[in-house]
Scaffold this motif. Sequence first.
Motif, mmCIF file in Angstrom:
data_model
loop_
_atom_site.group_PDB
_atom_site.id
_atom_site.type_symbol
_atom_site.label_atom_id
_atom_site.label_comp_id
_atom_site.label_asym_id
_atom_site.label_seq_id
_atom_site.Cartn_x
_atom_site.Cartn_y
_atom_site.Cartn_z
ATOM 1 N N THR A 74 0.843 -1.187 0.000
ATOM 2 C CA THR A 74 0.000 0.000 0.000
ATOM 3 C C THR A 74 0.880 1.241 0.000
ATOM 4 O OG1 THR A 74 -0.133 -0.064 2.425
ATOM 5 C CG2 THR A 74 -1.915 -1.108 1.196
ATOM 6 N N GLY B 276 -2.623 4.500 1.781
ATOM 7 C CA GLY B 276 -3.280 3.232 2.057
ATOM 8 C C GLY B 276 -3.852 2.539 0.843
ATOM 9 N N TRP C 33 -3.728 0.296 -2.636
ATOM 10 C CA TRP C 33 -2.951 -0.818 -3.171
ATOM 11 C C TRP C 33 -1.979 -0.292 -4.232
ATOM 12 C CZ3 TRP C 33 -4.664 -4.654 -7.387
ATOM 13 C CH2 TRP C 33 -3.825 -5.783 -7.398
ATOM 14 N N ARG D 289 -6.737 -7.918 -6.374
ATOM 15 C CA ARG D 289 -5.785 -8.189 -5.283
ATOM 16 C C ARG D 289 -6.031 -9.584 -4.701
ATOM 17 N NH1 ARG D 289 -5.286 -3.739 -0.492
ATOM 18 N NH2 ARG D 289 -3.279 -4.362 0.442
#
Length: 253
Positions: free
Chosen positions: A98, A102, A104, A126
């Motif tokens: 991340t 925060g 990805w 993900r």
Amino acid sequence: MAWKDFEPSAYWHHNYASLREDDRAILEHVGGFFSEYHREHPRVAGGPRVTGIDVGSGSNLYPALAMLPWADEILLTDHSPSNVAWLRGALAGQQPDTDADGAWVWLPFWETLRAYDGYDAATDPRRELTRRCSVEQRDVFQLQADGRFGIGTMFFVAESLTSYENEFEEATEHFLRSLAPGAPFAAAFMDKSLGYVVGDKSFPAVREVDSLRVDVTLRQFGAKARVTKIPVPGNDPLRDGYDGMIIAVGTTA
């Protein structure tokens, strides 16, 4: 070559901590091609499972993302034990994945692919990476010519593991022969690379590799491919000692 000393975290941070414009262009070529191929060759419900392979993954997950909607399972391979450990950690959520906000870190890469038909089938990429991908320590020269894989990628491998032209050709052949007849593939190369440094270690490259050499080599082994040079974006080279990147998309013999 001391591949056990390769530093995947340093490689990831330098190359993929953010989405570069040259990688965006590569993703556009690959995503567009895979989408077009599967629109023309739709999978039959209840048909055979498709296994994909990414050869020499290193600390790069975007080739696997490019195959995600099109393969039931994806094998990530690398010769370096440190890269294998990094990949396993990344799939298990143990690598920093991340950004400062925060988000990805691979999301910008995925968003580029989502512009193409079919990619919205993977609603949680993900999670799907973790579910579908496995990792093996495997040398490209150990790949069997068994046509096991129905789709494949090989990014910055064949020209970046040696300084010998014959080994570049042999690596490319092993990749292509591991794929099923008529299978779609994408392969990326550094254009006229002088080699590269990861951490404090130097690694080789084949200086003679350019768009023409890639095209000739792929055709030599029966592949039908579209080869495109991706120029260095503006005043933002990835490093010294190369003339751009090359992306080839096509099908095997």
